[in-house]
Design a protein around this motif. Sequence first.
Motif, mmCIF file in Angstrom:
data_model
loop_
_atom_site.group_PDB
_atom_site.id
_atom_site.type_symbol
_atom_site.label_atom_id
_atom_site.label_comp_id
_atom_site.label_asym_id
_atom_site.label_seq_id
_atom_site.Cartn_x
_atom_site.Cartn_y
_atom_site.Cartn_z
ATOM 1 N N ILE A 1 -8.483 43.071 51.096
ATOM 2 C CA ILE A 1 -7.369 42.293 49.851
ATOM 3 C C ILE A 1 -6.264 43.172 50.399
ATOM 4 N N ASP A 2 -5.841 44.347 50.865
ATOM 5 C CA ASP A 2 -4.826 44.644 50.987
ATOM 6 C C ASP A 2 -4.047 44.372 52.544
ATOM 7 N N MET B 1 -3.605 40.077 52.775
ATOM 8 C CA MET B 1 -2.404 40.203 51.983
ATOM 9 C C MET B 1 -0.888 40.469 52.717
ATOM 10 N N HIS B 2 -1.462 41.523 53.497
ATOM 11 C CA HIS B 2 -0.232 41.914 54.394
ATOM 12 C C HIS B 2 0.070 40.756 55.089
ATOM 13 N N ARG C 1 1.154 37.526 54.099
ATOM 14 C CA ARG C 1 0.533 36.862 54.130
ATOM 15 C C ARG C 1 1.475 35.617 53.607
ATOM 16 N N PHE D 1 -3.584 33.242 45.959
ATOM 17 C CA PHE D 1 -4.960 33.967 46.113
ATOM 18 C C PHE D 1 -6.245 33.240 45.440
ATOM 19 N N GLN E 1 -2.288 47.132 42.725
ATOM 20 C CA GLN E 1 -2.106 46.146 43.525
ATOM 21 C C GLN E 1 -3.323 45.134 43.925
ATOM 22 N N PRO F 1 -3.267 40.272 44.361
ATOM 23 C CA PRO F 1 -2.658 39.406 44.193
ATOM 24 C C PRO F 1 -1.859 39.549 42.932
ATOM 25 N N TRP G 1 -4.658 34.702 41.226
ATOM 26 C CA TRP G 1 -5.761 34.553 42.113
ATOM 27 C C TRP G 1 -6.861 33.674 41.222
ATOM 28 N N ASP H 1 -8.594 32.318 50.686
ATOM 29 C CA ASP H 1 -8.198 33.564 52.087
ATOM 30 C C ASP H 1 -9.461 34.738 52.083
#
Length: 285
Positions: free
Chosen positions: A101-102, A105-106, A108, A113, A141, A143, A146, A227
């Motif tokens: 997920i990290d 998300m980077h 993005r 999400f 942490q 999103p 989502w 995603d």
Amino acid sequence: MSDLSSALFSQPDLSPQLAQHLISRAERISGVKVDAEKTEFIKLRLSRRLQILGLKDFEAYCSHLSQDHAETRHLVEALTTHTTSFFRESRHYDWLADEGIDQIMHDRAPGPFLIWSAACSLSAELWSAGMIIVERSGSGQPPADWRLIGTDISHRILKRATSATYTEDELSGLNEARSERFLLRSRKPYDHNIRPIYRIIPELRARARFIPANLQELDRLERFSVDVAFLRNVLIYFEQSAQRRVVEKVIDRLRPGGVLMTGHSETLPKNDRLTQILPTIYRKV
């Protein structure tokens, strides 16, 4: 003779020719292929339709199919296998929780999400992914926004998936901590005469949408970009050419940098739009 024995004894015969005709018709619509030699499997799955329609044999059923095109949907649903369990092939969920997920998300683009289960069956894999995101909330942490999307060709199965209800036998893969956190029990513990039914908590259900969809005809589906796409343990039911078409259509729905997950028993057709991260985990380039 018992009612069950009588029903089994009176089951009409199914010739190889009629079996081939039925599975060919289903394959044209859904892309799902069934071994024509599995006549007992086909008989078992379709005998209920003969009873409902009041038909005496499979020849009459084939004639009915040619006149009632809506019956083809029931044919496909009857021949489709729906196997599901929570956190099945757990390595996918471990990767999402630990780093996936990290990574997604980077850099993005903004927006909700989205996680999509393309052949969701009873949707255990979709709820499992949602549980992973909720569990990340404790570390700050997840999103910010989502959603979960489940699609399946079977209207009957989607009705069950939407209800988000399960028997105890259908909850394999959920440990005690997750069961307590994410399930509501419908029956009081002391009511031993009725099997309890469990339901996914409202917090997860409110995030989910379920839509009828044929993987062969995803172009007809409303437009959305996701995603994470789960396309697991379904490609094995398609011929190679159909596999390529389905994969292409699913990739079209992935955002740049989005992730496709396939079943561990499946081999993904080579595709230049994907790069492999780990076995059965691919990123859209």
